[in-house]
Design an enzyme around this catalytic site. Structure first.
Site, mmCIF file in Angstrom:
data_model
loop_
_atom_site.group_PDB
_atom_site.id
_atom_site.type_symbol
_atom_site.label_atom_id
_atom_site.label_comp_id
_atom_site.label_asym_id
_atom_site.label_seq_id
_atom_site.Cartn_x
_atom_site.Cartn_y
_atom_site.Cartn_z
ATOM 1 N N LYS A 119 38.887 38.941 49.489
ATOM 2 C CA LYS A 119 39.167 40.220 49.662
ATOM 3 C C LYS A 119 38.655 41.026 48.553
ATOM 4 O O LYS A 119 38.413 40.362 47.461
ATOM 5 C CB LYS A 119 40.666 40.363 49.644
ATOM 6 N N TYR A 143 34.074 58.392 19.524
ATOM 7 C CA TYR A 143 35.209 59.575 19.848
ATOM 8 C C TYR A 143 36.355 59.268 19.076
ATOM 9 O O TYR A 143 36.839 57.992 19.047
ATOM 10 C CB TYR A 143 35.298 59.408 21.236
HETATM 11 C C1 LIG Z 1 49.125 36.836 50.087
HETATM 12 C C2 LIG Z 1 48.052 36.402 49.145
HETATM 13 N N1 LIG Z 1 47.592 35.145 49.230
HETATM 14 C C3 LIG Z 1 46.343 34.471 48.572
HETATM 15 C C4 LIG Z 1 45.806 35.423 47.592
HETATM 16 C C5 LIG Z 1 44.741 34.804 46.668
HETATM 17 O O1 LIG Z 1 45.437 34.674 45.371
HETATM 18 P P1 LIG Z 1 44.721 33.888 43.989
HETATM 19 O O2 LIG Z 1 43.559 34.845 43.629
HETATM 20 O O3 LIG Z 1 45.698 34.033 43.045
HETATM 21 O O4 LIG Z 1 44.183 32.603 44.477
HETATM 22 C C6 LIG Z 1 46.675 36.570 47.275
HETATM 23 C C7 LIG Z 1 46.038 37.251 46.074
HETATM 24 O O5 LIG Z 1 46.591 38.120 45.719
HETATM 25 C C8 LIG Z 1 47.481 37.155 48.159
HETATM 26 O O6 LIG Z 1 47.997 38.323 47.796
#
Ligand SMILES: Cc1ncc(COP(=O)(O)O)c(C=O)c1O
Length: 374
Positions: A42, A260
């Site tokens: 993602k 700044y």
């Molecule tokens: C429901 C869910 N599963 C898996 C993951 C993957 O987690 P990680 O990046 O800590 O491995 C996330 C990440 O936010 C998540 O929200």
């Protein structure tokens, strides 16, 4: 110095080591075996570029991916036709038809999403997301009880996976971990889904032991090199390097200030290196007067505020031959991890990774032959 240095190009360079990403996934898959190791890609593979990362992971053996939104799922489907793709944020009715068309599996998180997918999912598989204590997405306890009392609501749905998410997985001693595992098992039994593939662990959950692996683990951050457990040695390979080029070096004298707001008073005569990297590149403003770079093995502090496109670093203690225009400063890499830089910004590696800007020159190092199965 980054690969393919070009004297005329002053842009910072982000080097992504796809071989390290594959190695990291393999380490996690070995640790979780016989559970399946999926991959969370993602947020554009946590900022590293899903279009480059996902195909390499698929070639290494990943057959299940997790994204956050339908749009991300559609983009991933256009790259890879075979894998299962789960959409963690569930299904909004405006995207249901597109999700069916692109064979995306929503993680249904409420009774209304269950009803909606029954109506519009055309029998396509989905996951059921149960909340066991994070109080974020997932069926809340009252909806879980209603579903357990009336199993008819699930009839006709193909539930291919049941998942829940740990609130404190990065703290192995936290009592919520075992409680969530117990509540998850109890919820699956109450829904008569105990025989379905289950998933609880993301990166850190994999390191809590085999009880937490269940059928499938879904790491993201650790694949990209972040430390899975807070405050413990990091077993993952660094997959990322961020380097910025010195544009100018200037002399400063006692009584002057830098940047700044004049927040860095100069105490002794010295030298300041200016690098073309700023908060517009995801180099957080919080790193002003706190962050570090590394130049030829010397740690050099960021002094003054971070501005949009520039930072200033104190190179007074660095040999002048090293700190000169055209020299490269490492901000993330073998001498300074993402987790360290994130700590200096009072943030976490996840936030830093996902903030990485498109403005960098990006270099992808392909896995060496033999790093991916043929
Ligand atoms: C429901 C869910 N599963 C898996 C993951 C993957 O987690 P990680 O990046 O800590 O491995 C996330 C990440 O936010 C998540 O929200």
């Amino acid at each position: 110095m980054p690969p393919g240095d070009d004297e005329d190009d002053d842009r910072p360079v982000l080097t992504v080591d796809l071989g390290a990403i594959v190695d990291n996934w393999r380490l996690l898959a070995d640790k979780a075996w016989p559970a399946e190791a999926a991959a969370a890609v993602k947020a554009d593979a946590y900022g590293l570029g899903m279009a480059r990362v996902a195909p390499v992971l698929a070639a290494a053996g990943v057959t299940t991916f997790f994204v956050a939104t339908a749009e991300e799922g559609i983009a991933l489907r256009s790259l890879l036709s075979a894998p299962d793709i789960y959409v963690l944020n569930g299904v909004a009715s405006r995207c249901a038809a597109a999700m069916v068309r692109h064979r995306l599996r929503p993680c249904l998180c409420s009774l209304s999403q269950i009803a909606s997918w029954k109506e519009s999912g055309e029998g396509s598989p989905a996951a059921l997301h149960i909340d066991t204590g994070i109080n974020r997405l997932g069926l809340p306890p009252d909806e879980l009880a209603a579903l357990a009392a009336d199993g008819g609501q699930l009839r006709g749905l193909e539930i291919a996976l049941v998942l829940s998410h740990l609130a404190c997985g990065d703290d192995p001693d936290h009592r919520l971990n075992r409680r969530q595992l117990g509540d998850f098992r109890a919820a699956m039994a109450a829904l008569n889904l105990a025989d379905r593939p289950a998933s609880l662990a993301a990166s850190s959950g994999i390191f809590l032991g085999p009880d937490f692996h269940l059928a499938l683990v879904r790491p993201g951050a650790s694949i990209y090199g972040l430390a899975p457990l807070a405050g413990r040695p990091n077993p993952m390979r660094q997959a990322l390097r961020l380097e910025g080029k010195i544009i100018q070096v200037r002399r400063v004298d006692r009584g002057m200030t830098v940047g700044y707001g004049a927040t860095h008073p100069v105490g002794e005569p010295g030298r300041i290196a200016v690098v073309g990297l700023g908060y517009a590149d995801g180099f957080f403003r919080a790193l002003g007067n706190r962050g570090h770079g590394v130049l030829g093995g010397h740690r050099i502090p960021v002094v003054g505020r971070v501005s949009m496109d520039l930072i200033t670093l104190d190179v007074s203690a660095t040999p002048p031959g090293l700190a000169s225009p055209g020299a490269w400063v490492e901000f993330i890499g073998p001498h300074h991890s993402i987790d360290e830089l994130a700590q200096e910004a009072d943030s976490i590696g996840y936030e830093l990774l996902t903030a990485l800007s498109r403005r960098y020159r990006r270099v992808y190092l392909e896995p060496a032959p033999g790093e991916s199965p043929s």
